[in-house]
Motif scaffolding. Structure first.
Motif, PDB file in Angstrom:
ATOM      1  N   SER A 179       1.396   7.366   5.862  1.00 28.02           N
ATOM      2  CA  SER A 179       1.209   6.656   7.128  1.00 28.02           C
ATOM      3  C   SER A 179       0.907   7.573   8.305  1.00 28.02           C
ATOM      4  O   SER A 179       0.191   7.179   9.229  1.00 28.02           O
ATOM      5  CB  SER A 179       2.441   5.807   7.437  1.00 28.02           C
ATOM      6  N   ARG A 180       1.448   8.806   8.293  1.00 24.02           N
ATOM      7  CA  ARG A 180       1.251   9.713   9.425  1.00 24.02           C
ATOM      8  C   ARG A 180       0.041  10.616   9.260  1.00 24.02           C
ATOM      9  O   ARG A 180      -0.257  11.422  10.133  1.00 24.02           O
ATOM     10  CB  ARG A 180       2.518  10.556   9.635  1.00 24.02           C
ATOM     11  N   ASN A 202      -5.854  11.047   3.959  1.00 21.50           N
ATOM     12  CA  ASN A 202      -5.388  10.207   2.853  1.00 21.50           C
ATOM     13  C   ASN A 202      -6.387  10.230   1.693  1.00 21.50           C
ATOM     14  O   ASN A 202      -5.994  10.236   0.525  1.00 21.50           O
ATOM     15  CB  ASN A 202      -5.181   8.769   3.325  1.00 21.50           C
ATOM     16  N   GLN A 248      -5.910  -1.131   5.566  1.00 24.16           N
ATOM     17  CA  GLN A 248      -5.076  -0.334   4.667  1.00 24.16           C
ATOM     18  C   GLN A 248      -5.395  -0.640   3.211  1.00 24.16           C
ATOM     19  O   GLN A 248      -5.407   0.259   2.359  1.00 24.16           O
ATOM     20  CB  GLN A 248      -3.594  -0.582   4.960  1.00 24.16           C
ATOM     21  N   GLU A 254      -6.730   2.125   0.555  1.00 24.18           N
ATOM     22  CA  GLU A 254      -6.123   2.357  -0.754  1.00 24.18           C
ATOM     23  C   GLU A 254      -7.171   2.242  -1.866  1.00 24.18           C
ATOM     24  O   GLU A 254      -7.142   3.011  -2.834  1.00 24.18           O
ATOM     25  CB  GLU A 254      -4.976   1.383  -1.001  1.00 24.18           C
ATOM     26  N   THR A 276       0.821  -1.211   0.000  1.00 23.72           N
ATOM     27  CA  THR A 276       0.000   0.000   0.000  1.00 23.72           C
ATOM     28  C   THR A 276       0.858   1.265   0.000  1.00 23.72           C
ATOM     29  O   THR A 276       1.900   1.333   0.647  1.00 23.72           O
ATOM     30  CB  THR A 276      -0.942   0.020   1.218  1.00 23.72           C
ATOM     31  N   GLN A 277       0.399   2.260  -0.739  1.00 22.97           N
ATOM     32  CA  GLN A 277       1.117   3.524  -0.912  1.00 22.97           C
ATOM     33  C   GLN A 277       0.405   4.648  -0.152  1.00 22.97           C
ATOM     34  O   GLN A 277       0.052   5.670  -0.719  1.00 22.97           O
ATOM     35  CB  GLN A 277       1.197   3.861  -2.397  1.00 22.97           C
ATOM     36  N   LEU A 278       0.190   4.428   1.140  1.00 22.73           N
ATOM     37  CA  LEU A 278      -0.534   5.405   1.945  1.00 22.73           C
ATOM     38  C   LEU A 278       0.422   6.391   2.605  1.00 22.73           C
ATOM     39  O   LEU A 278       1.622   6.137   2.732  1.00 22.73           O
ATOM     40  CB  LEU A 278      -1.339   4.673   3.029  1.00 22.73           C
ATOM     41  N   GLN A 294      -4.667   7.634  12.308  1.00 16.66           N
ATOM     42  CA  GLN A 294      -3.552   7.643  11.373  1.00 16.66           C
ATOM     43  C   GLN A 294      -3.526   6.343  10.583  1.00 16.66           C
ATOM     44  O   GLN A 294      -3.786   5.261  11.119  1.00 16.66           O
ATOM     45  CB  GLN A 294      -2.223   7.826  12.116  1.00 16.66           C
ATOM     46  N   ALA A 295      -3.176   6.440   9.315  1.00 15.98           N
ATOM     47  CA  ALA A 295      -3.200   5.272   8.433  1.00 15.98           C
ATOM     48  C   ALA A 295      -2.291   4.158   8.936  1.00 15.98           C
ATOM     49  O   ALA A 295      -2.587   2.970   8.751  1.00 15.98           O
ATOM     50  CB  ALA A 295      -2.812   5.686   7.023  1.00 15.98           C
ATOM     51  N   LYS A 296      -1.185   4.513   9.595  1.00 15.17           N
ATOM     52  CA  LYS A 296      -0.243   3.497  10.065  1.00 15.17           C
ATOM     53  C   LYS A 296      -0.845   2.618  11.158  1.00 15.17           C
ATOM     54  O   LYS A 296      -0.321   1.527  11.433  1.00 15.17           O
ATOM     55  CB  LYS A 296       1.038   4.154  10.576  1.00 15.17           C
ATOM     56  N   ASN A 297      -1.924   3.072  11.784  1.00 12.67           N
ATOM     57  CA  ASN A 297      -2.554   2.308  12.861  1.00 12.67           C
ATOM     58  C   ASN A 297      -3.678   1.396  12.370  1.00 12.67           C
ATOM     59  O   ASN A 297      -4.302   0.701  13.170  1.00 12.67           O
ATOM     60  CB  ASN A 297      -3.097   3.263  13.929  1.00 12.67           C
TER      61      ASN A 297
END
Length: 247
Positions: free
Chosen positions: A101-102, A108, A153, A157, A97-99, A144-147
């Motif tokens: 993250s923060r 996003n 995810q 996307e 995935t190309q998100l 946040q996307a990283k969580n």
């Protein structure tokens, strides 16, 4: 000026003619012929290293072919940047995935939406929240996307791709690393989007999941397409069986 496309190309939503890609001395994709018509839901499969992702990269402008032609609705498109393919309503997701993250889930979603000409933040935010509701991510918009989990995810996307209103979506390994529950959710979402008129090409190693979704399978091996047709027919193809057996 690009040359006038062959008449046959205009019947396709997207078409590759003689598409070839080399990495040094390695031919990753070799003279590929591949066409997708509006409303299709196609599975693209093959052993590791068969050229599937490279093919998607070329058909979405993320990699330029060494030779061959790409047509989108009859318009010559090989050599165009990924942003130009997106403007032609060709979308994709990535195996990894190309998100951002923060950034939050909602942020996003806003990035691709605000990149479209004449977009306004209020309209894009409204569209983003509609897509998040559809994807079951509305309650997570501030996270946040990283969580997010791996499956969430993948969903985010997909949502980012939907913000560009694609007519055709290339999904690269949407079921990889996803738990069975979310895999089933993704299948249902793709079916709903397909019923709304979107066209799909899906690359995945989970052939059982693909068989629940698609009526047509295209198979690649060593950079070439070795089969393309109804699922039941392709499953019995001896060349396909040999390719998966490593023979």
């Amino acid at each position: 000026m690009m040359p006038v496309p062959p008449a046959a190309a205009t019947a396709c939503l997207i078409e590759a003619r003689g598409l070839t890609k080399r990495f040094g001395g390695i031919i990753a994709v070799n003279a590929l012929e591949f066409a997708v018509h509006p409303g299709e839901l196609v599975g693209l499969i093959g052993p590791n290293g068969s050229g599937k992702t490279t093919t998607i990269n070329m058909l979405t402008g993320h990699s330029k072919p060494a030779s061959g032609e790409i047509y989108v609705r009859g318009r010559r498109a090989d050599g165009l940047a990924a942003s130009a393919f997106a403007a032609l309503h060709v979308g994709r997701t990535f195996q990894i995935t190309q998100l951002f993250s923060r950034m939050s889930v909602l942020e996003n979603m806003l990035v691709p939406g605000l990149a479209r000409p004449h977009s306004t933040r209020s309209a894009v935010t409204h569209a983003a929240r509609q897509h998040l509701e559809f994807l079951g991510l509305a309650a997570l918009e501030k996270l946040q996307a990283k969580n997010l989990s791996g499956g969430q995810q993948k969903l985010l996307e997909l949502g980012r791709a939907l913000m560009l209103d694609p007519d055709i979506l290339f999904l690269d390994e949407p079921f990889a690393g996803v738990n069975p529950f979310l895999r089933d959710e993704i299948i249902v979402l793709v079916q709903k989007l397909h019923a709304q008129g979107r066209t799909f090409v899906i690359v995945d190693h989970d052939i059982q999941a693909l068989q629940r979704l698609v009526l047509r399978l295209a198979v690649m091996s060593r950079g070439q397409k070795i089969a393309d047709g109804p699922v039941a027919e392709v499953r019995e193809n001896q060349e396909v069986l040999r390719a998966y057996a490593g023979i």
